[in-house]
Design a protein around this motif. Structure first.
Motif, PDB file in Angstrom:
ATOM      1  N   CYS A   9       0.825  -1.208   0.000  1.00 57.36           N
ATOM      2  CA  CYS A   9       0.000   0.000   0.000  1.00 57.36           C
ATOM      3  C   CYS A   9       0.860   1.260   0.000  1.00 57.36           C
ATOM      4  N   PHE A  10       1.937   1.228   0.768  1.00 55.91           N
ATOM      5  CA  PHE A  10       2.823   2.388   0.831  1.00 55.91           C
ATOM      6  C   PHE A  10       3.460   2.663  -0.527  1.00 55.91           C
ATOM      7  N   GLN A  11       3.931   1.626  -1.192  1.00 53.94           N
ATOM      8  CA  GLN A  11       4.527   1.809  -2.513  1.00 53.94           C
ATOM      9  C   GLN A  11       3.492   2.329  -3.512  1.00 53.94           C
ATOM     10  N   THR A  12       2.279   1.833  -3.401  1.00 54.21           N
ATOM     11  CA  THR A  12       1.206   2.314  -4.270  1.00 54.21           C
ATOM     12  C   THR A  12       0.955   3.800  -4.038  1.00 54.21           C
ATOM     13  N   PHE A 103       1.071  29.914  -6.851  1.00 49.87           N
ATOM     14  CA  PHE A 103       1.873  30.093  -5.644  1.00 49.87           C
ATOM     15  C   PHE A 103       2.392  28.705  -5.250  1.00 49.87           C
ATOM     16  N   PRO A 104       3.704  28.532  -5.106  1.00 54.14           N
ATOM     17  CA  PRO A 104       4.282  27.174  -5.072  1.00 54.14           C
ATOM     18  C   PRO A 104       4.152  26.431  -3.753  1.00 54.14           C
ATOM     19  N   TYR A 105       2.977  26.503  -3.137  1.00 55.70           N
ATOM     20  CA  TYR A 105       2.760  25.833  -1.864  1.00 55.70           C
ATOM     21  C   TYR A 105       1.470  25.039  -1.983  1.00 55.70           C
ATOM     22  N   THR A 106       1.564  23.935  -2.691  1.00 59.40           N
ATOM     23  CA  THR A 106       0.408  23.093  -2.988  1.00 59.40           C
ATOM     24  C   THR A 106       0.882  21.654  -3.091  1.00 59.40           C
ATOM     25  N   CYS A 107      -0.009  20.700  -2.885  1.00 62.83           N
ATOM     26  CA  CYS A 107       0.445  19.313  -2.804  1.00 62.83           C
ATOM     27  C   CYS A 107      -0.701  18.349  -3.044  1.00 62.83           C
ATOM     28  N   ILE A 108      -0.348  17.100  -3.223  1.00 65.61           N
ATOM     29  CA  ILE A 108      -1.309  16.005  -3.125  1.00 65.61           C
ATOM     30  C   ILE A 108      -1.077  15.315  -1.788  1.00 65.61           C
ATOM     31  N   SER A 109      -2.173  14.886  -1.154  1.00 64.28           N
ATOM     32  CA  SER A 109      -2.108  14.192   0.126  1.00 64.28           C
ATOM     33  C   SER A 109      -2.865  12.878   0.010  1.00 64.28           C
ATOM     34  N   ILE A 110      -2.189  11.778   0.373  1.00 63.10           N
ATOM     35  CA  ILE A 110      -2.790  10.447   0.340  1.00 63.10           C
ATOM     36  C   ILE A 110      -2.529   9.766   1.679  1.00 63.10           C
ATOM     37  N   ALA A 111      -3.579   9.247   2.301  1.00 64.67           N
ATOM     38  CA  ALA A 111      -3.438   8.536   3.574  1.00 64.67           C
ATOM     39  C   ALA A 111      -4.230   7.249   3.534  1.00 64.67           C
ATOM     40  N   LEU A 112      -3.787   6.291   4.323  1.00 66.35           N
ATOM     41  CA  LEU A 112      -4.549   5.063   4.548  1.00 66.35           C
ATOM     42  C   LEU A 112      -4.784   4.929   6.042  1.00 66.35           C
ATOM     43  N   TRP A 113      -6.066   4.857   6.411  1.00 67.32           N
ATOM     44  CA  TRP A 113      -6.462   4.654   7.810  1.00 67.32           C
ATOM     45  C   TRP A 113      -7.109   3.280   7.955  1.00 67.32           C
ATOM     46  N   VAL A 114      -6.763   2.580   9.035  1.00 65.26           N
ATOM     47  CA  VAL A 114      -7.342   1.272   9.342  1.00 65.26           C
ATOM     48  C   VAL A 114      -7.766   1.283  10.809  1.00 65.26           C
ATOM     49  N   ASP A 115      -8.957   0.783  11.112  1.00 67.38           N
ATOM     50  CA  ASP A 115      -9.500   0.833  12.470  1.00 67.38           C
ATOM     51  C   ASP A 115      -9.537   2.264  13.000  1.00 67.38           C
ATOM     52  N   LYS A 116      -9.803   3.211  12.085  1.00 68.44           N
ATOM     53  CA  LYS A 116      -9.895   4.638  12.405  1.00 68.44           C
ATOM     54  C   LYS A 116      -8.586   5.219  12.927  1.00 68.44           C
ATOM     55  N   LYS A 117      -7.467   4.610  12.510  1.00 72.25           N
ATOM     56  CA  LYS A 117      -6.141   5.102  12.884  1.00 72.25           C
ATOM     57  C   LYS A 117      -5.269   5.181  11.636  1.00 72.25           C
ATOM     58  N   PRO A 118      -4.366   6.171  11.572  1.00 73.20           N
ATOM     59  CA  PRO A 118      -3.519   6.315  10.381  1.00 73.20           C
ATOM     60  C   PRO A 118      -2.429   5.257  10.317  1.00 73.20           C
ATOM     61  N   CYS A 119      -2.263   4.653   9.152  1.00 73.37           N
ATOM     62  CA  CYS A 119      -1.232   3.646   8.935  1.00 73.37           C
ATOM     63  C   CYS A 119      -0.117   4.145   8.023  1.00 73.37           C
ATOM     64  N   LEU A 120      -0.477   4.994   7.061  1.00 72.32           N
ATOM     65  CA  LEU A 120       0.543   5.563   6.186  1.00 72.32           C
ATOM     66  C   LEU A 120       0.053   6.898   5.654  1.00 72.32           C
ATOM     67  N   GLY A 121       1.021   7.760   5.342  1.00 82.52           N
ATOM     68  CA  GLY A 121       0.697   9.067   4.785  1.00 82.52           C
ATOM     69  C   GLY A 121       1.775   9.534   3.824  1.00 82.52           C
ATOM     70  N   VAL A 122       1.345  10.114   2.726  1.00 86.13           N
ATOM     71  CA  VAL A 122       2.255  10.701   1.741  1.00 86.13           C
ATOM     72  C   VAL A 122       1.729  12.082   1.389  1.00 86.13           C
ATOM     73  N   VAL A 123       2.588  13.083   1.508  1.00 84.76           N
ATOM     74  CA  VAL A 123       2.271  14.454   1.120  1.00 84.76           C
ATOM     75  C   VAL A 123       3.368  14.919   0.171  1.00 84.76           C
ATOM     76  N   TYR A 124       2.982  15.319  -1.039  1.00 85.76           N
ATOM     77  CA  TYR A 124       3.989  15.628  -2.055  1.00 85.76           C
ATOM     78  C   TYR A 124       3.711  16.979  -2.691  1.00 85.76           C
ATOM     79  N   ASN A 125       4.672  17.884  -2.531  1.00 79.89           N
ATOM     80  CA  ASN A 125       4.651  19.173  -3.225  1.00 79.89           C
ATOM     81  C   ASN A 125       5.628  19.072  -4.397  1.00 79.89           C
ATOM     82  N   PRO A 126       5.123  18.834  -5.607  1.00 79.52           N
ATOM     83  CA  PRO A 126       6.029  18.623  -6.745  1.00 79.52           C
ATOM     84  C   PRO A 126       6.690  19.907  -7.219  1.00 79.52           C
TER      85      PRO A 126
END
Length: 274
Positions: A9-12, A103-126
């Motif tokens: 999931c993290f690699q995805t 304005f160069p302060y923007t990103c995509i944010s992707i998270a995976l939550w399981v049992d209502k808790k965060p397991c992984l997060g990716v935030v990318y400002n290209p």
């Protein structure tokens, strides 16, 4: 979910964030097709829609039993619901107003939550080539290097990131202005940069000590919550209680002592839940 599942999931998430980054970068300096949602300040672009459609379509193909929360799909009427099931939470372009203005302060944010808790997060400002990543119990990273909060405990020596964007709600704006005045008088300095996900990452990497906001949505903070906690920081409700992703507010701090100073200072305004 076992560790092999989370590795996959993290690699995805990484791959999808980088693909979305290419789309954002290509569109960044070009004229944007912009639509208003609830107000002239609440915007969506064709880039937001394109990225969210692509990301969710790919995740549905790979993980058909998972659930999804996306900013634009929620705006289109799909129910925003967090359950114990594995749930991907996506903000295709956080800081859309920044993106519209190039304005160069923007990103995509992707998270995976399981049992209502965060397991992984990716935030990318290209635009600035900032790739923030975190996995539960595995630390937080910026471009592959470990990051930590500053650990400062004194508000008078702390940089506070906060947003004061206008809302057509006079009572809320009065609360926002009172809180801002108190903080300006007491903290080392304030900043308002226009992307909740990246603002929280600043706390995670030790570039700021505090971020708080009333009026967020789940997709604004789902990935960055994990980045801050994995970097040794504190994430609470503004009241001082446990953070609730669906409650539309957050307080992030570099230390428990600093968080408590903020709790004692801030006035709370209740929003409708996601």
């Amino acid at each position: 979910m076992n560790s092999l599942d989370l590795d996959d999931c993290f690699q995805t998430a990484l791959d999808l964030a980088k693909e979305a980054g290419l789309i954002i970068s290509e569109a960044f300096k070009k004229a944007k097709k912009v639509e208003e949602k609830t107000s002239p300040r609440d915007l969506v672009t064709e880039t937001d829609k394109l990225i969210e459609d692509q990301v969710i379509s790919k995740l549905q193909e790979l993980y058909p039993n998972h659930k999804f929360i996306g900013e634009e799909s929620t705006a289109a009427g799909i129910k925003c619901e967090l359950t114990n099931d594995p749930t991907w939470i996506i903000d295709p372009v956080d800081g859309t107003l920044n993106f519209v203005h190039s304005f160069p302060y923007t990103c995509i944010s992707i998270a995976l939550w399981v049992d209502k808790k965060p397991c992984l997060g990716v935030v990318y400002n290209p635009v600035l080539q900032q790739l923030y990543t975190a996995r539960k119990n595995a630390g937080a990273f910026l471009n592959g290097e470990r990051i930590r909060v500053s650990g400062k405990e004194d508000l008078s020596r702390s940089l506070v990131v906060m947003e004061m964007g206008y809302r057509p709600d006079e009572k809320k704006m009065e609360v926002v202005h009172r809180n801002a005045k108190k903080l300006i008088e007491r903290c080392h300095g304030t900043r308002a940069l226009g992307s909740a996900a990246l603002d929280m990452c600043l706390v995670a990497e030790g570039a700021a000590e505090v971020y708080w906001e009333n009026g967020l949505h789940a997709w604004d903070m789902a990935a960055s919550v994990l980045l801050i906690t994995e970097a040794g920081g504190v994430v609470l409700d503004i009241t001082g209680g446990p953070h609730d992703l669906m409650n539309r507010r957050v307080l992030c701090a570099a230390s428990p002592q600093l968080a408590q100073q903020m709790v004692q200072l801030l006035e709370v305004y209740d929003e409708d839940r996601d």
